[in-house]
Scaffold this motif. Structure first.
Motif, short mmCIF file in Angstrom:
data_model
loop_
_atom_site.label_atom_id
_atom_site.label_comp_id
_atom_site.label_asym_id
_atom_site.label_seq_id
_atom_site.Cartn_x
_atom_site.Cartn_y
_atom_site.Cartn_z
N ILE A 122 0.80 -1.20 0.18
CA ILE A 122 -0.13 -0.07 0.19
C ILE A 122 0.70 1.21 -0.04
O ILE A 122 0.43 2.15 -0.67
CB ILE A 122 -1.05 0.08 1.01
N ALA A 123 2.03 1.25 0.95
CA ALA A 123 2.83 2.51 0.93
C ALA A 123 3.56 2.70 -0.29
O ALA A 123 3.56 3.72 -0.74
CB ALA A 123 3.63 2.33 2.04
N VAL A 197 2.40 5.10 8.47
CA VAL A 197 3.68 5.59 8.98
C VAL A 197 4.64 5.37 7.54
O VAL A 197 5.31 6.46 7.49
CB VAL A 197 4.17 4.71 10.12
N LEU A 198 4.71 4.44 6.85
CA LEU A 198 5.48 4.29 5.93
C LEU A 198 5.15 5.20 4.63
O LEU A 198 6.18 5.88 3.97
CB LEU A 198 5.28 2.80 5.25
N ILE A 199 3.92 5.62 4.48
CA ILE A 199 3.69 6.55 3.44
C ILE A 199 4.24 7.84 3.78
O ILE A 199 5.00 8.54 2.90
CB ILE A 199 2.09 6.74 3.19
N ARG A 200 3.97 8.34 4.93
CA ARG A 200 4.75 9.59 5.47
C ARG A 200 6.11 9.66 5.50
O ARG A 200 6.69 10.55 5.02
CB ARG A 200 4.02 9.94 6.97
N SER A 201 6.62 8.54 5.83
CA SER A 201 8.16 8.44 5.75
C SER A 201 8.67 8.56 4.44
O SER A 201 9.57 9.18 4.29
CB SER A 201 8.63 7.17 6.60
N ILE A 202 8.10 7.73 3.61
CA ILE A 202 8.76 7.67 2.14
C ILE A 202 8.29 9.04 1.48
O ILE A 202 9.48 9.42 0.73
CB ILE A 202 7.89 6.26 1.21
N THR A 203 7.31 9.87 1.64
CA THR A 203 7.22 11.07 1.25
C THR A 203 8.21 11.95 1.71
O THR A 203 8.63 12.82 0.99
CB THR A 203 5.65 11.71 1.60
N ASP A 204 8.33 11.71 3.02
CA ASP A 204 9.43 12.85 3.53
C ASP A 204 10.92 12.55 3.00
O ASP A 204 11.63 13.51 2.83
CB ASP A 204 9.25 12.70 4.96
N VAL A 205 11.21 11.40 2.90
CA VAL A 205 12.46 11.00 2.27
C VAL A 205 12.74 11.21 0.97
O VAL A 205 13.57 11.98 0.55
CB VAL A 205 12.90 9.53 2.73
N ARG A 206 11.62 10.99 0.12
CA ARG A 206 11.73 11.35 -1.01
C ARG A 206 11.96 13.01 -1.57
O ARG A 206 12.46 13.30 -2.30
CB ARG A 206 10.46 11.07 -2.09
N ALA A 207 11.49 13.74 -0.35
CA ALA A 207 11.57 15.12 -0.59
C ALA A 207 12.97 15.55 0.08
O ALA A 207 13.09 16.99 -0.11
CB ALA A 207 10.32 16.02 0.25
N SER A 208 13.72 14.96 0.38
CA SER A 208 15.04 15.35 1.19
C SER A 208 16.01 15.77 0.07
O SER A 208 15.72 15.08 -1.28
CB SER A 208 15.60 14.26 2.04
N THR A 239 9.46 1.31 14.21
CA THR A 239 9.04 2.08 15.46
C THR A 239 7.44 1.58 15.82
O THR A 239 6.95 0.99 16.71
CB THR A 239 9.08 3.42 15.66
N ILE A 240 6.50 1.74 14.77
CA ILE A 240 5.19 1.42 14.87
C ILE A 240 5.14 0.11 14.72
O ILE A 240 4.11 -0.60 15.16
CB ILE A 240 4.67 2.01 13.46
N ILE A 241 6.21 -0.92 14.35
CA ILE A 241 5.74 -2.28 14.21
C ILE A 241 5.80 -2.78 15.63
O ILE A 241 5.10 -3.57 16.20
CB ILE A 241 6.68 -2.94 13.55
N GLY A 242 6.82 -2.20 16.52
CA GLY A 242 6.76 -2.56 17.93
C GLY A 242 5.79 -2.11 18.71
O GLY A 242 5.29 -2.94 19.85
N LEU A 243 4.95 -1.14 18.26
CA LEU A 243 4.00 -0.24 19.15
C LEU A 243 2.66 -1.13 18.71
O LEU A 243 1.85 -1.22 19.66
CB LEU A 243 3.80 1.10 18.98
#
Length: 351
Positions: A122-123, A197-208, A239-243
């Protein structure tokens, strides 16, 4: 060093403390409930037991002891692997748990792996999908998945795939067939927070900056995803996997009840009905142990994945760990990709 030994011992100490607190909280809460399982089990008029006989049973099982005495007796038993005996059946709790645990472990593992695969799919499609409408649609899917109650999803899957389409039999299914729908029931809601979380994380990294520079150099989207984006985006996912592991345990328990699987969920539901406190206490401790273990593993994986979190022997005057040579090379390469030149101190270079 990849891992600080002091940090490892600190995390192990915290894990033991969490287990002790969970055991104590569960014991106190179960003790506060009016009545007890022994009375509920043996005070039934149909059994024809006298008051003296019931009192003798209570004395033999320790039910008439003070709560503080029962607490230390139970704690000592857990430390030595003696979980006591079931009030309802009289069998050793360890035997009951050992018989039910494999079924729950298989369901939890299959649901967990399926949730990870679904979340990653999905992400990636929500951020790299070929069409804008597809990306927007998949971006909203996790919000839908996370709002679906587990028990309702299980009933819905049974109605659709078993009764209407006939793809999966619910009457005497084989071992693999019996695992299909329960796995989906566990995986769908569990994948939602991981995918978000993965969607937001991938989006942030792509913008770096370093990703933009790499793209400008002519690297393909697939190469950037595998070599640049994935490794940097996976930490928030860990992190979210652990939570969400606690949600995995709860989902497996509810799912087993819906599908009638013989596992921890079934014996937990029966223990709640019959006030079988030894079984309930053992289930709480086992669930807490699994949760603590998963989160400990996640914490220890951080420095393995991200070199910036690794430590080196020795300390500077400011009390910080000097970076080792592999860490300096990795940081210098990353900084150089965005046009930054890192100047290392001479004492760090020769440490």
């Amino acid at each position: 060093m990849i891992l600080d030994i002091r940090y490892l011992f600190l995390r192990l100490g915290q894990a033991v403390l969490v287990l002790l607190l969970a055991f104590t909280a569960a014991f106190i809460l179960l003790s506060l409930i009016p009545g007890d399982g022994v009375t509920a089990r043996f005070a039934d008029p149909a059994l024809g037991l006298s008051a003296d006989q019931i009192a003798a049973i209570r004395s033999e099982t320790g039910a008439d002891e003070s709560w503080i005495s029962r607490y230390f007796i139970s704690l000592g038993g857990f430390l030595t692997g003696d979980f006591g005996f079931s009030v309802q059946t009289g069998a050793a709790v360890s035997t009951i748990i050992a018989a039910a645990l494999p079924s729950t472990a298989v369901l939890a593992l299959s649901g967990f792996v399926s949730a990870l695969v679904l979340a990653v799919l999905i992400a990636v499609l929500a951020t790299y999908g070929p069409y804008r409408w597809l990306r927007k649609l998949l971006d909203s899917v996790p919000s839908l998945f996370i709002s679906i109650p587990v028990f309702w999803l299980g009933i819905l899957l049974i109605q659709f795939f078993s009764f209407r389409l006939g793809f999966v039999s619910v009457v005497s299914p084989g071992p693999a067939e019996a695992l299909v729908l329960p796995t989906l029931t566990v995986a769908v809601p569990l994948s939602a927070p991981i995918a978000q979380v993965l969607i937001r994380s991938i989006t942030d990294v792509r913008a770096s900056g370093f990703v933009k520079v790499t793209s400008a150099k002519g690297a393909s989207e697939l190469w950037i995803l595998v070599h640049a984006v994935a490794r940097n985006a996976v930490l928030p996912g860990l992190t979210i996997i652990g939570l969400v592991f606690g949600e995995l345990v709860a989902g497996a328990v509810v799912t087993e009840t819906v599908f009638g699987r013989n596992g921890i969920g079934q014996i937990t539901a029966q223990a709640v009905t019959h006030r079988d406190n030894p079984i309930l206490l053992t289930v709480v401790v086992i669930a807490t142990l699994a949760y603590v273990t998963i989160n400990l593993i996640v914490d220890l994986l951080y420095p393995v994945i991200d070199v910036r979190l690794r430590t080196a022997p020795g300390a500077t005057s400011a009390g910080k760990k000097p970076a080792d040579e592999p860490t300096r090379r990795a940081l210098s390469t990353t900084a150089a990709s965005v046009g930054v030149d890192l100047a290392w101190d001479e004492k760090d270079t020769h440490s």
